[in-house]
Enzyme design. Structure first.
Site, short mmCIF file in Angstrom:
data_model
loop_
_atom_site.label_atom_id
_atom_site.label_comp_id
_atom_site.label_asym_id
_atom_site.label_seq_id
_atom_site.Cartn_x
_atom_site.Cartn_y
_atom_site.Cartn_z
N THR A 1 -6.79 -6.42 12.21
CA THR A 1 -7.84 -5.66 13.26
C THR A 1 -6.85 -5.15 14.29
O THR A 1 -5.81 -5.97 14.71
CB THR A 1 -8.82 -6.43 13.35
OG1 THR A 1 -8.28 -7.42 14.29
CG2 THR A 1 -9.79 -7.19 12.39
N HIS A 2 -6.89 -4.01 14.55
CA HIS A 2 -5.93 -3.25 15.76
C HIS A 2 -4.55 -3.34 15.32
O HIS A 2 -3.90 -3.41 16.29
CB HIS A 2 -6.42 -4.25 17.08
CG HIS A 2 -7.70 -4.43 17.49
ND1 HIS A 2 -8.54 -3.45 18.09
CD2 HIS A 2 -8.56 -5.39 17.12
CE1 HIS A 2 -9.81 -3.71 18.26
NE2 HIS A 2 -9.83 -4.91 17.79
N SER B 1 18.67 9.29 3.36
CA SER B 1 19.02 10.26 4.25
C SER B 1 20.34 10.61 4.11
O SER B 1 20.92 10.47 3.36
CB SER B 1 19.26 9.21 5.68
OG SER B 1 19.97 9.78 6.67
N LYS C 1 18.92 4.15 4.09
CA LYS C 1 17.44 4.71 4.32
C LYS C 1 16.84 4.88 3.09
O LYS C 1 17.46 5.26 2.30
CB LYS C 1 17.29 5.98 5.06
CG LYS C 1 17.79 5.93 6.50
CD LYS C 1 16.74 5.06 7.42
CE LYS C 1 15.55 6.17 7.53
NZ LYS C 1 15.68 7.20 8.32
N ASN D 1 13.37 6.41 2.24
CA ASN D 1 12.17 7.22 3.12
C ASN D 1 10.70 7.25 2.04
O ASN D 1 10.92 7.76 0.97
CB ASN D 1 12.43 8.57 3.69
CG ASN D 1 13.56 8.35 4.16
OD1 ASN D 1 13.69 7.45 5.24
ND2 ASN D 1 14.68 9.24 4.48
N GLU E 1 4.20 10.34 3.38
CA GLU E 1 4.32 10.99 4.78
C GLU E 1 3.99 12.26 4.47
O GLU E 1 3.18 12.90 5.31
CB GLU E 1 5.73 11.11 5.32
CG GLU E 1 6.15 9.78 5.75
CD GLU E 1 7.69 9.76 6.20
OE1 GLU E 1 8.14 8.79 6.73
OE2 GLU E 1 8.44 10.68 5.85
N TYR F 1 -24.90 39.44 1.43
CA TYR F 1 -23.39 39.41 1.44
C TYR F 1 -22.81 40.39 2.45
O TYR F 1 -23.25 41.50 3.13
CB TYR F 1 -23.05 39.99 0.02
CG TYR F 1 -21.52 39.89 -0.14
CD1 TYR F 1 -20.90 38.67 -0.52
CD2 TYR F 1 -20.77 40.88 0.11
CE1 TYR F 1 -19.55 38.58 -0.75
CE2 TYR F 1 -19.12 41.06 0.00
CZ TYR F 1 -18.65 39.90 -0.50
OH TYR F 1 -17.44 39.66 -0.53
#
Length: 460
Positions: A155-156, A277, A283, A285, A290, A317
């Site tokens: 939580t949080h 990368s 890396k 990714n 994303e 219309y």
């Protein structure tokens, strides 16, 4: 070329105005739906004696030829035509002459485009549902495999209590299950046929709208011709459902991104769904996650755009409604792509079970259970809460987990502690004693998994 509506006009439309008005660049997606709807319309006109059987057969055969020619590449859809309806009708007239001109009897482009959009959207709703179901199958497979994989619940974004990976995944199963229910509801509400509404006031021809609706797989005709040509509620509902699906995918993606980080290392994303990368060789990714997260705003934009377009339109219309297409098409394609890619990423993802368990141990996720232990031995809850708070501070200072404390260390904080505390605060005990329906305990999870499997089996 001359427009199908050109009789009223004495002057050629300005080229810029023509291009601004035209929709062929995007409504050509409808070529199948436009021909399917035209064939049903013609079949009905033949049934009603408005066309002869010979005319009906000629037009139907020519429409089939146009469809085959488009799909084979023999006939190109070009911007010579204003819209897909003009393209189909003009090519029909080229092939059949005056007989082809009878296709549009008892029909307006208003109810024609309303039908095409509804047919297209109806098919897309079903395709979206199939993709969500495939994602649910993958999630349920992970749940079945990981009823004993302990991890921290948050939580949080702070470690709270120990759960299992099955339990965590089960939360997303519920979200996407509700998404399927929304898609089903939309289908049920939208599956009525606007064809026969005419421009807005129906027609004087003796059309059999029930027959047309039946031929096209609708439950029946729409019951108000003005609403029939100007209703876009089903699109707004669909875009809203797509936005909700993307919100769920985005939340899930955010967790995958966090879990993939060096700090967490809960998961390893398959190479096929990640990139490196250009300058940092270490890396890996989480690009798909994303991009899904990023594309969520794009889908939200389509919903807000259509709501804004529709909010000030009087009956019936208006040309504004042409704006329902491009962003909707983009949103549909975006969501379908995101669902397919996210499912593939999830299906190939590896879960680092030991890292997850260690994270739960060292996140003091069993602190609540340690307090419950004291309460069960007669210590008032508020006092127990304070004692465990002191123990957590002690463990932080020592860089150990609560489980790592000796019984002597426990007794420094309360004489109530005995050897059985270790069993009471073990991760397995903390998880598996939670047996109410919906909780992470193994027995409870197995009951829920059985219910979810039954749901998928009964809702193909």
């Amino acid at each position: 070329m001359a427009q199908l509506w050109g009789g009223r006009f004495t002057k050629e439309t300005d080229k810029l105005v023509y291009n601004f008005n035209a929709s062929i660049s995007f409504d050509q997606k409808f070529y199948k739906q436009d021909i399917e709807g035209s064939k049903a319309h013609v079949a009905m006109l033949g049934k009603q004696g408005i066309l002869t059987q010979d005319e009906t057969q000629q037009i139907t055969a020519a429409l089939d030829e146009i469809l085959a020619d488009v799909e084979s590449g023999k006939l190109a859809i070009t911007d010579e035509y204003e819209d897909i309806h003009s393209f189909v009708e003009a090519n029909l007239i080229d092939r059949l002459g005056d007989t082809g001109k009878k296709l549009h009897t008892g029909r307006s482009r208003n109810d024609q485009v309303a039908l095409d959009m509804r047919l297209y959207t109806r098919a897309e709703v079903k395709e979206t549902d199939e993709l969500v179901k495939k994602l649910l199958e993958t999630i349920l497979g992970i749940m079945e495999e990981h009823t004993e994989t302990i991890m921290p619940g948050f939580t949080h974004l702070q470690k709270a209590q120990p759960i299992t990976l099955a339990h965590h995944m089960g939360a997303y199963f519920e979200m996407f299950k509700r998404d399927r229910l929304r898609l089903h509801d939309i289908y049920e509400r939208m599956n009525y046929c606007p064809l026969g509404s005419g421009a807005l006031a129906g027609t004087t021809y003796p059309l059999d709208r029930d027959y047309t609706a039946e031929l096209l797989g609708f439950y029946g005709p729409t019951l108000n011709s003005m609403d029939g040509v100007s209703d876009r509620d089903y699109l707004i509902e669909y875009l809203s459902a797509l936005a909700t699906i993307m919100m769920h995918l985005s939340r899930f993606s955010e967790e995958v991104i966090i879990w993939n980080s060096n700090e967490y290392q809960f998961v390893e994303i398959d190479d096929a769904y990640s990139t490196g990368s250009s300058i940092m060789p270490q890396k890996k990714n989480p690009d798909i996650a994303e991009l899904v997260r990023g594309k969520t705003g794009r889908v939200y934009g389509a919903l807000v755009s259509l709501l804004t377009t529709m909010k000030g339109i009087p009956l019936a219309y208006n040309k504004d409604m042409q704006e329902d297409k491009e962003l909707t098409f983009d949103a549909i394609d975006t969501v379908k792509g995101c669902l397919a890619l996210f499912e593939g990423m999830l299906a190939t993802m590896k879960f680092n079970k030991e890292v997850m368990r260690k994270s739960a141990n060292h996140g003091f996720t069993n602190a609540t259970d340690a307090a419950d232990y004291l309460v069960n031995h007669g210590v008032p809850f508020r006092d127990a809460h304070g004692i465990i708070g002191q123990i957590v501070l002690y463990c932080i200072d020592k860089k150990i987990a609560i489980d790592d404390m000796s019984i002597e260390e426990f007794k420094q904080f309360s004489d109530v502690f005995e050897q059985d505390v270790y069993d009471a605060i073990s991760m397995e005990t903390c998880v598996n004693k939670r047996l109410t329906i919906g909780a992470p305990g193994k027995a409870a999870m197995e009951n829920v998994i059985a219910l979810e499997r039954k749901y998928l089996n009964e809702n193909p």
